[in-house]
Design a protein around this motif. Structure first.
Motif, PDB file in Angstrom:
ATOM      1  N   GLY A 291       6.315  18.834   6.113  1.00 19.27           N
ATOM      2  CA  GLY A 291       6.597  18.229   4.823  1.00 19.27           C
ATOM      3  C   GLY A 291       6.052  16.814   4.819  1.00 19.27           C
ATOM      4  O   GLY A 291       6.086  16.123   5.847  1.00 19.27           O
ATOM      5  N   ILE A 292       5.538  16.370   3.671  1.00 22.54           N
ATOM      6  CA  ILE A 292       4.911  15.047   3.572  1.00 22.54           C
ATOM      7  C   ILE A 292       5.559  14.268   2.439  1.00 22.54           C
ATOM      8  O   ILE A 292       5.749  14.795   1.343  1.00 22.54           O
ATOM      9  CB  ILE A 292       3.398  15.166   3.314  1.00 22.54           C
ATOM     10  N   GLY A 293       5.894  13.003   2.703  1.00 25.34           N
ATOM     11  CA  GLY A 293       6.390  12.089   1.680  1.00 25.34           C
ATOM     12  C   GLY A 293       5.421  10.941   1.493  1.00 25.34           C
ATOM     13  O   GLY A 293       4.847  10.442   2.472  1.00 25.34           O
ATOM     14  N   VAL A 294       5.215  10.511   0.235  1.00 26.40           N
ATOM     15  CA  VAL A 294       4.266   9.430  -0.072  1.00 26.40           C
ATOM     16  C   VAL A 294       4.951   8.426  -0.998  1.00 26.40           C
ATOM     17  O   VAL A 294       5.516   8.809  -2.028  1.00 26.40           O
ATOM     18  CB  VAL A 294       2.993   9.965  -0.763  1.00 26.40           C
ATOM     19  N   HIS A 295       4.859   7.146  -0.633  1.00 26.91           N
ATOM     20  CA  HIS A 295       5.431   6.087  -1.464  1.00 26.91           C
ATOM     21  C   HIS A 295       4.478   4.899  -1.495  1.00 26.91           C
ATOM     22  O   HIS A 295       3.873   4.545  -0.487  1.00 26.91           O
ATOM     23  CB  HIS A 295       6.786   5.643  -0.909  1.00 26.91           C
ATOM     24  N   ARG A 296       4.353   4.288  -2.657  1.00 26.13           N
ATOM     25  CA  ARG A 296       3.558   3.053  -2.828  1.00 26.13           C
ATOM     26  C   ARG A 296       4.537   1.892  -2.940  1.00 26.13           C
ATOM     27  O   ARG A 296       5.400   1.886  -3.813  1.00 26.13           O
ATOM     28  CB  ARG A 296       2.707   3.168  -4.094  1.00 26.13           C
ATOM     29  N   GLY A 297       4.434   0.938  -2.021  1.00 26.79           N
ATOM     30  CA  GLY A 297       5.378  -0.170  -2.040  1.00 26.79           C
ATOM     31  C   GLY A 297       4.937  -1.298  -1.143  1.00 26.79           C
ATOM     32  O   GLY A 297       3.777  -1.394  -0.730  1.00 26.79           O
ATOM     33  N   THR A 298       5.878  -2.177  -0.826  1.00 30.09           N
ATOM     34  CA  THR A 298       5.645  -3.317   0.057  1.00 30.09           C
ATOM     35  C   THR A 298       6.478  -3.127   1.312  1.00 30.09           C
ATOM     36  O   THR A 298       7.675  -2.828   1.234  1.00 30.09           O
ATOM     37  CB  THR A 298       6.013  -4.636  -0.636  1.00 30.09           C
TER      38      THR A 298
ATOM     39  N   GLY B 174       0.829  -1.203   0.000  1.00 32.60           N
ATOM     40  CA  GLY B 174       0.000   0.000   0.000  1.00 32.60           C
ATOM     41  C   GLY B 174       0.859   1.247   0.000  1.00 32.60           C
ATOM     42  O   GLY B 174       1.984   1.248  -0.502  1.00 32.60           O
ATOM     43  N   TYR B 175       0.324   2.317   0.584  1.00 40.00           N
ATOM     44  CA  TYR B 175       0.991   3.613   0.606  1.00 40.00           C
ATOM     45  C   TYR B 175       1.454   3.931   2.029  1.00 40.00           C
ATOM     46  O   TYR B 175       0.691   3.793   2.992  1.00 40.00           O
ATOM     47  CB  TYR B 175       0.051   4.732   0.180  1.00 40.00           C
ATOM     48  N   SER B 176       2.690   4.390   2.147  1.00 41.97           N
ATOM     49  CA  SER B 176       3.162   4.955   3.404  1.00 41.97           C
ATOM     50  C   SER B 176       3.224   6.471   3.242  1.00 41.97           C
ATOM     51  O   SER B 176       3.865   6.977   2.312  1.00 41.97           O
ATOM     52  CB  SER B 176       4.542   4.415   3.768  1.00 41.97           C
ATOM     53  N   VAL B 177       2.536   7.178   4.137  1.00 44.47           N
ATOM     54  CA  VAL B 177       2.528   8.645   4.149  1.00 44.47           C
ATOM     55  C   VAL B 177       3.232   9.088   5.427  1.00 44.47           C
ATOM     56  O   VAL B 177       2.768   8.806   6.528  1.00 44.47           O
ATOM     57  CB  VAL B 177       1.092   9.195   4.112  1.00 44.47           C
ATOM     58  N   VAL B 178       4.354   9.770   5.267  1.00 43.29           N
ATOM     59  CA  VAL B 178       5.163  10.184   6.412  1.00 43.29           C
ATOM     60  C   VAL B 178       5.259  11.705   6.435  1.00 43.29           C
ATOM     61  O   VAL B 178       5.500  12.335   5.395  1.00 43.29           O
ATOM     62  CB  VAL B 178       6.578   9.577   6.343  1.00 43.29           C
ATOM     63  N   SER B 179       5.079  12.297   7.609  1.00 39.43           N
ATOM     64  CA  SER B 179       5.203  13.752   7.731  1.00 39.43           C
ATOM     65  C   SER B 179       6.306  14.103   8.707  1.00 39.43           C
ATOM     66  O   SER B 179       6.638  13.328   9.613  1.00 39.43           O
ATOM     67  CB  SER B 179       3.886  14.377   8.193  1.00 39.43           C
ATOM     68  N   ASP B 180       6.870  15.294   8.522  1.00 37.95           N
ATOM     69  CA  ASP B 180       7.921  15.786   9.407  1.00 37.95           C
ATOM     70  C   ASP B 180       7.735  17.290   9.571  1.00 37.95           C
ATOM     71  O   ASP B 180       7.549  18.012   8.590  1.00 37.95           O
ATOM     72  CB  ASP B 180       9.301  15.487   8.815  1.00 37.95           C
ATOM     73  N   SER B 181       7.784  17.755  10.805  1.00 39.21           N
ATOM     74  CA  SER B 181       7.627  19.185  11.062  1.00 39.21           C
ATOM     75  C   SER B 181       8.847  19.952  10.589  1.00 39.21           C
ATOM     76  O   SER B 181       9.981  19.518  10.783  1.00 39.21           O
ATOM     77  CB  SER B 181       7.408  19.444  12.557  1.00 39.21           C
ATOM     78  N   ALA B 182       8.623  21.096   9.969  1.00 40.65           N
ATOM     79  CA  ALA B 182       9.717  21.925   9.456  1.00 40.65           C
ATOM     80  C   ALA B 182      10.162  22.913  10.518  1.00 40.65           C
ATOM     81  O   ALA B 182       9.349  23.493  11.234  1.00 40.65           O
ATOM     82  CB  ALA B 182       9.260  22.670   8.210  1.00 40.65           C
TER      83      ALA B 182
ATOM     84  N   GLY C   4      11.777  -2.198   6.267  1.00 40.82           N
ATOM     85  CA  GLY C   4      12.191  -2.565   4.930  1.00 40.82           C
ATOM     86  C   GLY C   4      12.694  -1.366   4.151  1.00 40.82           C
ATOM     87  O   GLY C   4      12.630  -0.212   4.594  1.00 40.82           O
ATOM     88  N   GLU C   5      13.217  -1.641   2.949  1.00 44.30           N
ATOM     89  CA  GLU C   5      13.803  -0.590   2.123  1.00 44.30           C
ATOM     90  C   GLU C   5      12.789   0.483   1.768  1.00 44.30           C
ATOM     91  O   GLU C   5      13.092   1.685   1.778  1.00 44.30           O
ATOM     92  CB  GLU C   5      14.382  -1.197   0.843  1.00 44.30           C
ATOM     93  N   ASP C   6      11.563   0.076   1.409  1.00 46.56           N
ATOM     94  CA  ASP C   6      10.546   1.054   1.048  1.00 46.56           C
ATOM     95  C   ASP C   6      10.197   1.944   2.232  1.00 46.56           C
ATOM     96  O   ASP C   6      10.027   3.168   2.090  1.00 46.56           O
ATOM     97  CB  ASP C   6       9.289   0.352   0.533  1.00 46.56           C
ATOM     98  N   ALA C   7      10.089   1.343   3.429  1.00 48.85           N
ATOM     99  CA  ALA C   7       9.756   2.119   4.622  1.00 48.85           C
ATOM    100  C   ALA C   7      10.865   3.100   4.968  1.00 48.85           C
ATOM    101  O   ALA C   7      10.615   4.282   5.246  1.00 48.85           O
ATOM    102  CB  ALA C   7       9.487   1.179   5.797  1.00 48.85           C
ATOM    103  N   ASP C   8      12.103   2.613   4.951  1.00 49.98           N
ATOM    104  CA  ASP C   8      13.241   3.499   5.261  1.00 49.98           C
ATOM    105  C   ASP C   8      13.358   4.620   4.235  1.00 49.98           C
ATOM    106  O   ASP C   8      13.663   5.765   4.582  1.00 49.98           O
ATOM    107  CB  ASP C   8      14.538   2.687   5.284  1.00 49.98           C
ATOM    108  N   GLY C   9      13.107   4.283   2.965  1.00 43.80           N
ATOM    109  CA  GLY C   9      13.269   5.278   1.911  1.00 43.80           C
ATOM    110  C   GLY C   9      12.317   6.442   2.036  1.00 43.80           C
ATOM    111  O   GLY C   9      12.722   7.614   1.919  1.00 43.80           O
ATOM    112  N   ILE C  10      11.038   6.170   2.286  1.00 45.91           N
ATOM    113  CA  ILE C  10      10.080   7.271   2.341  1.00 45.91           C
ATOM    114  C   ILE C  10      10.244   8.071   3.630  1.00 45.91           C
ATOM    115  O   ILE C  10      10.014   9.291   3.647  1.00 45.91           O
ATOM    116  CB  ILE C  10       8.625   6.773   2.155  1.00 45.91           C
ATOM    117  N   GLU C  11      10.679   7.427   4.713  1.00 39.92           N
ATOM    118  CA  GLU C  11      10.972   8.189   5.922  1.00 39.92           C
ATOM    119  C   GLU C  11      12.144   9.136   5.676  1.00 39.92           C
ATOM    120  O   GLU C  11      12.134  10.287   6.134  1.00 39.92           O
ATOM    121  CB  GLU C  11      11.273   7.252   7.087  1.00 39.92           C
TER     122      GLU C  11
END
Length: 417
Positions: free
Chosen positions: A140-147, A54-62, A157-164
């Motif tokens: 700021g928000i990052g969105v990635h579709r992966g496993t 699915g999609y991981s949506v990660v946010s970080d305060s600026a 996993g790689e997808d989780a680490d990458g979008i974070e």
């Protein structure tokens, strides 16, 4: 919220706050891994039941570091609470669910694979609109579709680490950054305005900014459901009072005296291990974290110290006094090196919030955690221990040398040993 410590150890604090996205260690999985041949096939088999798509949506305060210099801790926590409420309300409205207990400066939602990419982007544009209208803090928000591997309430996993990494290190306040798999799921005639981030070359592939597009129209934000809050109901009620009474110095002083305690924080980040496959990387990393935790617990003094958490590559420990904290940091570095685990450690002292989370774990917030993280994670070298200027003055260790560096636009002085 109860303020009782883990069995056998007194608590050095009274209240709690989660700081990162991943959950605690999945101990049963680690033990099962330790009793296998630790091959790529063993890793694939053990993790097969934990994969989610699915999609991981990660946010970080600026600007949190600079904001922390201008405002007291409780004021900062009150300011960043509303953006989290907004993100959660819109995310739940389009079928997402929260991941972990949301940290002081970040948050994460997971959306199932059948979520329409266009619906998700419209929801996030609405989120940024609401934050601009009602909040002093931008995200700021990052969105990635992966496993992803979902373990103990966190995504691995790689997808989780990458979008974070994208959200935390490569976005600005107000930005929505999406990876190519998300863009690829938009219809060919989609109405969104995208601009490729030519400045960013990332292991997840091309990244685009979402500059404009349709907002949510027929979906009502789920505002009556609380995000995974890391505070007791009583403390959160105090934060809301502070949010609704900005500039009330008397209220701030009263709540600060009620909730903060002077303590010393030791933050440890272990190094990684080489791995031939993503599954091997996940399980070898978890095994290293388990070894780090076991080593640290053996070295902690019987009184005046407590483990706050071990999550992912991080371990956080809290001490009543700075002297024992520095001795612990030096011994932990040495003992981990004997086990071929190279770490970097930051130590700082000052007022913090700490205690048990509603789910039974422990967590912490405060400038000492932020400073320890900046020294070790952002500026530190493997195999070194870093002391803040305030703590170096208290401990007087001559073998530490002064360093002055800039991070997040702020210059800090600290000591390396």
């Amino acid at each position: 919220m109860t303020s009782e410590p883990p069995a056998g150890r007194p608590t050095p604090g009274d209240y709690d706050l989660t700081r990162d996205l991943v959950g605690g260690l999945p101990h049963d999985l680690v033990q099962r891994w330790r009793h296998t041949g630790q091959t790529a096939e063993d890793a694939r088999r053990l993790l097969s039941g934990y994969a989610v798509e699915g999609y991981s949506v990660v946010s970080d305060s600026a600007g949190l570091t600079r904001l922390s210099e201008q405002a007291a801790l409780l004021e900062v926590l009150a300011l960043i609470d509303r953006p989290k409420r907004i993100l959660h309300a819109y995310g739940r409205a389009v079928g997402g669910r929260a991941i972990g207990v949301w940290a002081a400066d970040n948050a994460q939602m997971f959306h199932p694979a059948d979520t329409r990419a266009s619906t998700l982007l419209s929801a996030l544009l609405s989120v940024q609109d609401e934050i601009r209208r009602h909040c002093r803090v931008r995200i700021g928000i990052g969105v990635h579709r992966g496993t992803f591997d979902e373990l103990s309430g966190g995504l691995y996993g790689e997808d989780a680490d990458g979008i974070e990494d994208i959200a935390e290190n490569h976005t600005e306040g107000g930005e929505i950054a999406v990876t190519a798999p998300v863009v690829g799921l938009l219809p060919s005639d989609h109405p969104f305005v995208l601009r490729r981030r030519d400045d960013l070359r990332h292991p997840l592939g091309p990244v685009h900014r979402v500059l404009d597009g349709p907002r949510l129209e027929d979906v009502r934000p789920v505002e009556d459901e609380r995000y995974p809050i890391p505070y007791s109901p009583e403390f959160h009620a105090d934060l809301l009072r502070l949010e609704h009474s900005p500039g009330d110095a008397e209220l701030l002083a009263r709540l600060t005296a009620r909730h903060l305690r002077e303590r010393t924080v030791v933050l440890v980040e272990r190094g990684g291990a080489s791995a031939g496959t993503p599954d091997l990387a996940v399980l070898r990393g978890l095994a290293l974290s388990a070894t780090m935790r076991e080593t640290a617990l053996r070295l902690l003094p019987p009184t005046g110290a407590v483990e706050i958490k071990v999550a992912g590559p991080l371990g956080i420990y809290l001490f009543d006094e700075p002297g024992p904290a520095v001795k612990f940091a030096l011994r932990l570095r040495s003992d981990l090196a004997e086990r071929e685990i190279i770490c970097r450690i930051g130590v700082d002292t000052g007022p913090v919030l700490t205690g048990e989370t509603p789910g039974g774990g422990r967590d912490i917030a405060g400038a000492p955690v932020n400073v320890a993280s900046k020294m070790a994670q952002d500026l530190g070298r493997p195999g070194r221990v870093y002391l803040s200027e305030a703590l170096r003055a208290q401990t007087g260790l001559a073998r530490f040398v002064p360093v002055e560096r800039a991070v997040s636009g702020v210059r800090i002085t600290f000591f390396e040993g």
